[in-house]
Design a protein around this motif. Structure first.
Motif, PDB file in Angstrom:
ATOM      1  N   PRO A 163      40.796  37.402  35.442  1.00 31.23           N
ATOM      2  CA  PRO A 163      40.076  36.644  36.471  1.00 31.23           C
ATOM      3  C   PRO A 163      39.795  37.470  37.723  1.00 31.23           C
ATOM      4  O   PRO A 163      40.631  38.266  38.167  1.00 31.23           O
ATOM      5  CB  PRO A 163      41.031  35.483  36.785  1.00 31.23           C
ATOM      6  CG  PRO A 163      41.844  35.327  35.527  1.00 31.23           C
ATOM      7  CD  PRO A 163      42.009  36.712  34.983  1.00 31.23           C
ATOM      8  N   GLY A 164      38.621  37.266  38.305  1.00 30.77           N
ATOM      9  CA  GLY A 164      38.191  38.020  39.469  1.00 30.77           C
ATOM     10  C   GLY A 164      39.156  37.997  40.637  1.00 30.77           C
ATOM     11  O   GLY A 164      39.401  39.040  41.265  1.00 30.77           O
ATOM     12  N   PRO A 165      39.744  36.836  40.993  1.00 34.92           N
ATOM     13  CA  PRO A 165      40.649  36.797  42.151  1.00 34.92           C
ATOM     14  C   PRO A 165      41.904  37.655  41.993  1.00 34.92           C
ATOM     15  O   PRO A 165      42.614  37.878  42.975  1.00 34.92           O
ATOM     16  CB  PRO A 165      41.010  35.300  42.245  1.00 34.92           C
ATOM     17  CG  PRO A 165      39.862  34.590  41.615  1.00 34.92           C
ATOM     18  CD  PRO A 165      39.436  35.482  40.495  1.00 34.92           C
ATOM     19  N   ARG A 166      42.195  38.130  40.775  1.00 37.70           N
ATOM     20  CA  ARG A 166      43.400  38.937  40.561  1.00 37.70           C
ATOM     21  C   ARG A 166      43.076  40.354  40.102  1.00 37.70           C
ATOM     22  O   ARG A 166      43.895  41.007  39.461  1.00 37.70           O
ATOM     23  CB  ARG A 166      44.307  38.252  39.538  1.00 37.70           C
ATOM     24  CG  ARG A 166      44.868  36.923  40.034  1.00 37.70           C
ATOM     25  CD  ARG A 166      46.022  36.443  39.194  1.00 37.70           C
ATOM     26  NE  ARG A 166      46.713  35.342  39.852  1.00 37.70           N
ATOM     27  CZ  ARG A 166      47.911  34.884  39.512  1.00 37.70           C
ATOM     28  NH1 ARG A 166      48.566  35.452  38.506  1.00 37.70           N
ATOM     29  NH2 ARG A 166      48.478  33.896  40.156  1.00 37.70           N
ATOM     30  N   ARG A 167      41.920  40.839  40.443  1.00 32.15           N
ATOM     31  CA  ARG A 167      41.502  42.140  39.928  1.00 32.15           C
ATOM     32  C   ARG A 167      42.128  43.328  40.653  1.00 32.15           C
ATOM     33  O   ARG A 167      42.222  44.411  40.088  1.00 32.15           O
ATOM     34  CB  ARG A 167      39.974  42.263  39.992  1.00 32.15           C
ATOM     35  CG  ARG A 167      39.300  41.520  38.858  1.00 32.15           C
ATOM     36  CD  ARG A 167      37.830  41.785  38.805  1.00 32.15           C
ATOM     37  NE  ARG A 167      37.242  41.139  37.641  1.00 32.15           N
ATOM     38  CZ  ARG A 167      35.959  40.928  37.478  1.00 32.15           C
ATOM     39  NH1 ARG A 167      35.114  41.301  38.416  1.00 32.15           N
ATOM     40  NH2 ARG A 167      35.505  40.346  36.386  1.00 32.15           N
ATOM     41  N   GLU A 168      42.559  43.153  41.892  1.00 32.14           N
ATOM     42  CA  GLU A 168      43.059  44.287  42.663  1.00 32.14           C
ATOM     43  C   GLU A 168      44.493  44.616  42.261  1.00 32.14           C
ATOM     44  O   GLU A 168      45.412  43.831  42.472  1.00 32.14           O
ATOM     45  CB  GLU A 168      42.997  43.987  44.159  1.00 32.14           C
ATOM     46  CG  GLU A 168      41.598  43.661  44.668  1.00 32.14           C
ATOM     47  CD  GLU A 168      40.617  44.807  44.472  1.00 32.14           C
ATOM     48  OE1 GLU A 168      41.061  45.973  44.539  1.00 32.14           O
ATOM     49  OE2 GLU A 168      39.426  44.538  44.248  1.00 32.14           O
ATOM     50  N   GLY A 205      47.024  42.135  44.376  1.00 31.47           N
ATOM     51  CA  GLY A 205      47.842  41.013  43.923  1.00 31.47           C
ATOM     52  C   GLY A 205      49.008  41.474  43.081  1.00 31.47           C
ATOM     53  O   GLY A 205      49.986  40.743  42.906  1.00 31.47           O
ATOM     54  N   LEU A 206      48.909  42.700  42.531  1.00 37.76           N
ATOM     55  CA  LEU A 206      49.934  43.244  41.649  1.00 37.76           C
ATOM     56  C   LEU A 206      50.124  44.721  41.945  1.00 37.76           C
ATOM     57  O   LEU A 206      49.149  45.458  42.099  1.00 37.76           O
ATOM     58  CB  LEU A 206      49.515  43.063  40.182  1.00 37.76           C
ATOM     59  CG  LEU A 206      50.363  43.754  39.109  1.00 37.76           C
ATOM     60  CD1 LEU A 206      51.763  43.140  39.045  1.00 37.76           C
ATOM     61  CD2 LEU A 206      49.682  43.679  37.745  1.00 37.76           C
ATOM     62  N   VAL A 266      52.913  39.360  46.546  1.00 40.62           N
ATOM     63  CA  VAL A 266      52.436  40.427  45.662  1.00 40.62           C
ATOM     64  C   VAL A 266      53.369  40.538  44.457  1.00 40.62           C
ATOM     65  O   VAL A 266      54.585  40.673  44.628  1.00 40.62           O
ATOM     66  CB  VAL A 266      52.383  41.785  46.399  1.00 40.62           C
ATOM     67  CG1 VAL A 266      51.881  42.887  45.462  1.00 40.62           C
ATOM     68  CG2 VAL A 266      51.512  41.690  47.631  1.00 40.62           C
ATOM     69  N   ALA A 267      52.821  40.465  43.250  1.00 43.23           N
ATOM     70  CA  ALA A 267      53.629  40.640  42.043  1.00 43.23           C
ATOM     71  C   ALA A 267      54.062  42.100  41.932  1.00 43.23           C
ATOM     72  O   ALA A 267      53.310  43.016  42.289  1.00 43.23           O
ATOM     73  CB  ALA A 267      52.841  40.213  40.809  1.00 43.23           C
ATOM     74  N   ALA A 278      51.143  42.664  32.682  1.00 49.70           N
ATOM     75  CA  ALA A 278      50.080  42.592  33.684  1.00 49.70           C
ATOM     76  C   ALA A 278      49.029  41.561  33.283  1.00 49.70           C
ATOM     77  O   ALA A 278      48.522  40.806  34.129  1.00 49.70           O
ATOM     78  CB  ALA A 278      49.435  43.968  33.860  1.00 49.70           C
ATOM     79  N   LEU A 279      48.705  41.505  32.001  1.00 50.02           N
ATOM     80  CA  LEU A 279      47.717  40.544  31.516  1.00 50.02           C
ATOM     81  C   LEU A 279      48.244  39.119  31.647  1.00 50.02           C
ATOM     82  O   LEU A 279      47.503  38.197  32.018  1.00 50.02           O
ATOM     83  CB  LEU A 279      47.374  40.855  30.062  1.00 50.02           C
ATOM     84  CG  LEU A 279      46.118  40.217  29.479  1.00 50.02           C
ATOM     85  CD1 LEU A 279      44.889  40.684  30.236  1.00 50.02           C
ATOM     86  CD2 LEU A 279      45.996  40.549  28.003  1.00 50.02           C
ATOM     87  N   ALA A 280      49.531  38.922  31.356  1.00 49.65           N
ATOM     88  CA  ALA A 280      50.131  37.597  31.522  1.00 49.65           C
ATOM     89  C   ALA A 280      50.061  37.160  32.977  1.00 49.65           C
ATOM     90  O   ALA A 280      49.801  35.987  33.280  1.00 49.65           O
ATOM     91  CB  ALA A 280      51.578  37.612  31.039  1.00 49.65           C
ATOM     92  N   TRP A 281      50.273  38.108  33.899  1.00 53.08           N
ATOM     93  CA  TRP A 281      50.165  37.779  35.324  1.00 53.08           C
ATOM     94  C   TRP A 281      48.726  37.434  35.685  1.00 53.08           C
ATOM     95  O   TRP A 281      48.473  36.443  36.381  1.00 53.08           O
ATOM     96  CB  TRP A 281      50.648  38.956  36.166  1.00 53.08           C
ATOM     97  CG  TRP A 281      50.278  38.792  37.607  1.00 53.08           C
ATOM     98  CD1 TRP A 281      50.921  38.030  38.550  1.00 53.08           C
ATOM     99  CD2 TRP A 281      49.144  39.373  38.268  1.00 53.08           C
ATOM    100  NE1 TRP A 281      50.257  38.105  39.748  1.00 53.08           N
ATOM    101  CE2 TRP A 281      49.166  38.931  39.603  1.00 53.08           C
ATOM    102  CE3 TRP A 281      48.128  40.233  37.851  1.00 53.08           C
ATOM    103  CZ2 TRP A 281      48.196  39.312  40.529  1.00 53.08           C
ATOM    104  CZ3 TRP A 281      47.164  40.612  38.765  1.00 53.08           C
ATOM    105  CH2 TRP A 281      47.204  40.156  40.082  1.00 53.08           C
TER     106      TRP A 281
END
Length: 296
Positions: free
Chosen positions: A82-87, A149-150, A175-176, A247-250
């Protein structure tokens, strides 16, 4: 006897039109779904193949089909990452970090790389080296102020994990925080941290010492160990796969994420053994009152 079926790709997409019995009637999307085509023109396959014949109806149908499949694939990509979690920020170097960066980028993440934790902190707040050594931590920033975000960190030796304890404050700032490392040839992926209640790097190591039959030897080895030879292709693939899985699960906020928050993953290449171990956070011990004895 009916003619042999054939398949024609939809240009610019991963979809394929299926021709069965001389009649074009279905399309298989890149995600594996089969959709029925409505009133396809007779020369659709020619139009998809780029043949020029002046059949405007077939060309228009092919263009509409391509646009529809492209839109579906964009929706699939948004669900995948998803776009909101791309960074996403990557900390460390070497072939595993390179492979992880390639995998994350290929699946939609916007990756920035940093040589170590100090470089990551400096990239957002310009903290001087001396200030960082004097105790500046990730927790000094307001929640929502981080550009990622991660944060994913990897170390080839215990010494390269220096400063990770300062990044353990990231989850309290929204931040994850995900870590992987090697000790000799053995590889580890810590539980992913999403909040201050999850076990950070320091807590995971203390839990490992508490569970070890030889904690003194483990701690001595860890403090003196240097980087081992580069990981084998198999170890590199397995470690990268585990990092990408978490990372994908997050990114998707999947149901599996809860289990990953309390699971330490371990790879022993010498025996080809992969194991998982529960690791729970614990409340910090109370500070010692050094004046208590004097008051008694």
């Amino acid at each position: 006897m009916p003619p042999e079926p054939s398949i024609a790709p939809v240009p610019g997409t991963g979809a394929h039109v299926i021709v069965d019995g001389g009649r074009t009637d279905a399309v298989r999307t890149s995600s594996g779904r089969f959709l029925r085509l409505v009133s396809p023109p007779p020369r659709l396959l020619d139009a998809l193949g780029g043949a020029s014949g002046g059949d405007g109806e077939a060309a228009e149908y092919a263009a509409a089909l391509r646009a529809t499949m492209s839109a579906r694939e964009e929706e699939d990509a948004q669900r995948r990452w998803p776009g909101p979690r791309r960074e996403v920020a990557l900390v460390g170097g070497g072939p595993i970090v390179d492979a992880t960066a390639d995998a994350l980028t290929d699946w939609g993440a916007a990756v920035t790389r940093h040589t170590d934790g100090a470089a990551l902190l400096a990239s957002v707040d310009g903290t001087a080296d001396g200030d960082r050594e004097n105790g500046a931590t990730a927790g000094s920033r307001a929640e929502g102020a981080w550009p990622w975000g991660l944060v994913v960190a990897y170390a080839d030796s215990p010494a390269e994990r220096g400063g990770w304890d300062r990044l353990d404050a990231l989850p309290s700032q929204g931040v994850a925080w995900l870590r992987a490392y090697r000790e000799g040839e053995n590889g580890f992926v810590d539980p992913i941290c999403l909040s201050a209640d999850d076990p950070g790097s320091a807590q995971v190591y203390r839990r490992r010492l508490a569970a070890s039959l030889v904690p003194r030897e483990l701690d001595t080895w860890r403090r003196a160990a240097v980087a081992d030879a580069p990981p084998s292709p198999a170890a590199r693939m397995l470690l990268t796969s585990r990092l990408l899985t978490l990372a994908l699960a997050w990114a998707q906020d999947s149901e599996a994420l809860q289990g990953y928050r309390g699971t330490l993953w371990k790879l022993v290449p010498a025996t080809g053994t992969i194991s998982e171990h529960p690791v729970l956070a614990y409340d910090p011990p109370s500070a010692l009152d050094r004046q208590a004895r004097q008051r008694v």
